[in-house]
Design a protein around this motif. Structure first.
Motif, PDB file in Angstrom:
ATOM      1  N   ARG A  39       0.922  -1.262  -0.024  1.00  0.00           N
ATOM      2  CA  ARG A  39       0.089  -0.077  -0.143  1.00  0.00           C
ATOM      3  C   ARG A  39       1.030   1.188   0.026  1.00  0.00           C
ATOM      4  O   ARG A  39       0.498   2.452  -0.532  1.00  0.00           O
ATOM      5  N   SER A  40       1.898   1.365   0.689  1.00  0.00           N
ATOM      6  CA  SER A  40       2.711   2.321   1.017  1.00  0.00           C
ATOM      7  C   SER A  40       3.569   2.623  -0.588  1.00  0.00           C
ATOM      8  O   SER A  40       3.503   3.754  -0.794  1.00  0.00           O
ATOM      9  N   ASP A  44       2.835   6.014  -2.678  1.00  0.00           N
ATOM     10  CA  ASP A  44       3.952   6.956  -2.981  1.00  0.00           C
ATOM     11  C   ASP A  44       3.775   7.245  -4.412  1.00  0.00           C
ATOM     12  O   ASP A  44       4.274   8.217  -5.038  1.00  0.00           O
ATOM     13  N   LYS A  45       3.602   6.323  -5.460  1.00  0.00           N
ATOM     14  CA  LYS A  45       3.483   6.482  -6.660  1.00  0.00           C
ATOM     15  C   LYS A  45       2.250   7.537  -7.026  1.00  0.00           C
ATOM     16  O   LYS A  45       2.530   8.425  -7.957  1.00  0.00           O
ATOM     17  N   LEU A  68      -7.315  -6.327  -3.999  1.00  0.00           N
ATOM     18  CA  LEU A  68      -6.267  -5.971  -4.949  1.00  0.00           C
ATOM     19  C   LEU A  68      -5.003  -5.641  -4.213  1.00  0.00           C
ATOM     20  O   LEU A  68      -3.955  -5.644  -4.753  1.00  0.00           O
ATOM     21  N   VAL A  69      -5.060  -4.958  -2.879  1.00  0.00           N
ATOM     22  CA  VAL A  69      -3.954  -4.435  -2.236  1.00  0.00           C
ATOM     23  C   VAL A  69      -3.903  -5.238  -0.860  1.00  0.00           C
ATOM     24  O   VAL A  69      -5.002  -5.166  -0.213  1.00  0.00           O
ATOM     25  N   ASP A  70      -3.076  -6.034  -0.762  1.00  0.00           N
ATOM     26  CA  ASP A  70      -3.147  -6.736   0.777  1.00  0.00           C
ATOM     27  C   ASP A  70      -1.614  -6.808   1.052  1.00  0.00           C
ATOM     28  O   ASP A  70      -0.775  -7.621   0.548  1.00  0.00           O
ATOM     29  N   ASP A  71      -1.100  -6.005   2.065  1.00  0.00           N
ATOM     30  CA  ASP A  71       0.036  -5.763   2.634  1.00  0.00           C
ATOM     31  C   ASP A  71       0.747  -7.488   2.968  1.00  0.00           C
ATOM     32  O   ASP A  71       1.710  -7.625   3.147  1.00  0.00           O
ATOM     33  N   ARG A  98      10.495  -3.053   5.492  1.00  0.00           N
ATOM     34  CA  ARG A  98      10.347  -1.859   6.097  1.00  0.00           C
ATOM     35  C   ARG A  98      10.340  -0.959   5.116  1.00  0.00           C
ATOM     36  O   ARG A  98       9.787   0.094   4.822  1.00  0.00           O
ATOM     37  N   ARG A  99      11.373  -1.022   4.382  1.00  0.00           N
ATOM     38  CA  ARG A  99      11.558  -0.026   3.262  1.00  0.00           C
ATOM     39  C   ARG A  99      10.367   0.177   1.966  1.00  0.00           C
ATOM     40  O   ARG A  99      10.176   0.821   1.371  1.00  0.00           O
ATOM     41  N   LYS A 100       9.877  -1.324   1.917  1.00  0.00           N
ATOM     42  CA  LYS A 100       8.723  -1.183   1.174  1.00  0.00           C
ATOM     43  C   LYS A 100       7.314  -0.597   1.739  1.00  0.00           C
ATOM     44  O   LYS A 100       6.454  -0.628   1.055  1.00  0.00           O
ATOM     45  N   GLY A 101       7.500  -0.352   3.115  1.00  0.00           N
ATOM     46  CA  GLY A 101       6.564   0.416   3.658  1.00  0.00           C
ATOM     47  C   GLY A 101       5.564  -0.586   4.442  1.00  0.00           C
ATOM     48  O   GLY A 101       4.412  -0.208   4.777  1.00  0.00           O
TER      49      GLY A 101
END
Length: 185
Positions: A39-40, A44-45, A68-71, A98-101
């Motif tokens: 999601r992060s 950002d995009k 469609l978005v599931d961390d 962590r870098r991927k949010g």
């Protein structure tokens, strides 16, 4: 216009007149086409493309509702892929997530599913692959290079030294002359 490359069905190419929600939806679908994203990363995009925060938040929430978005699923797939492909240990995987949010709690839950025995086996595989390229060096250099490689991949020192010692021994090396720090484990 004949030279105009804008497609009428592509709201992103329509410029400022396009509906921000349509633009955001197109961006999200485009981003999710190649691979899953956190999601992060998607937020950002959208921010980079100038999508208003309220529109981005609403669409991201809707994309989460429909799956469609599931961390958590993203983190699980990321861990599986990076552990198998790169041989990364939990510590390195946690840093990448962590870098991927990905939320720390979600990452921790997913990383808790990693079997410690699988992690040790991955370390063994990495060491076995690297053994040939360090065979010409003395034992001290072999240990330093092999354990350094494992450390860069996130393995704890105790695991790294134990695996290096066992694999060198299995390869026929004399391990009695190795430093005492290899006895940790």
């Amino acid at each position: 216009m004949p030279g105009d490359s804008a497609r009428p069905d592509d709201p992103v190419s329509q410029g400022p007149e396009a509906d921000p929600e349509s633009v955001a939806r197109a961006i999200l679908l485009d981003q999710l086409t190649g691979r899953a994203r956190s999601r992060s990363e998607l937020a950002d995009k959208l921010r980079a493309k100038g999508v208003p925060d309220d529109v981005a938040g609403r669409l991201l929430h809707r994309f989460e509702e429909v799956g469609l978005v599931d961390d958590e699923a993203f983190a699980r797939a990321w861990v599986e892929s990076r552990q198998a492909g790169k041989g990364l240990a939990r510590r390195a995987l946690a840093q990448e997530l962590r870098r991927k949010g990905v939320d720390d709690e979600v990452a921790r839950d997913v990383l808790d599913e990693v079997d410690p025995d699988d992690e040790v086996e991955a370390a063994r595989t990495l060491v076995r692959r690297k053994l040939r390229s360090v065979a010409r060096f003395d034992h001290q250099v072999q240990v330093r290079r092999l354990s350094g490689m494992l450390a860069r991949k996130g393995y704890p020192a105790g695991v790294a030294f134990r695996v290096v010692r066992e694999e060198l021994e299995a390869a026929g090396a004399e391990v009695d002359d190795l430093p005492d720090s290899l006895d940790e484990g």
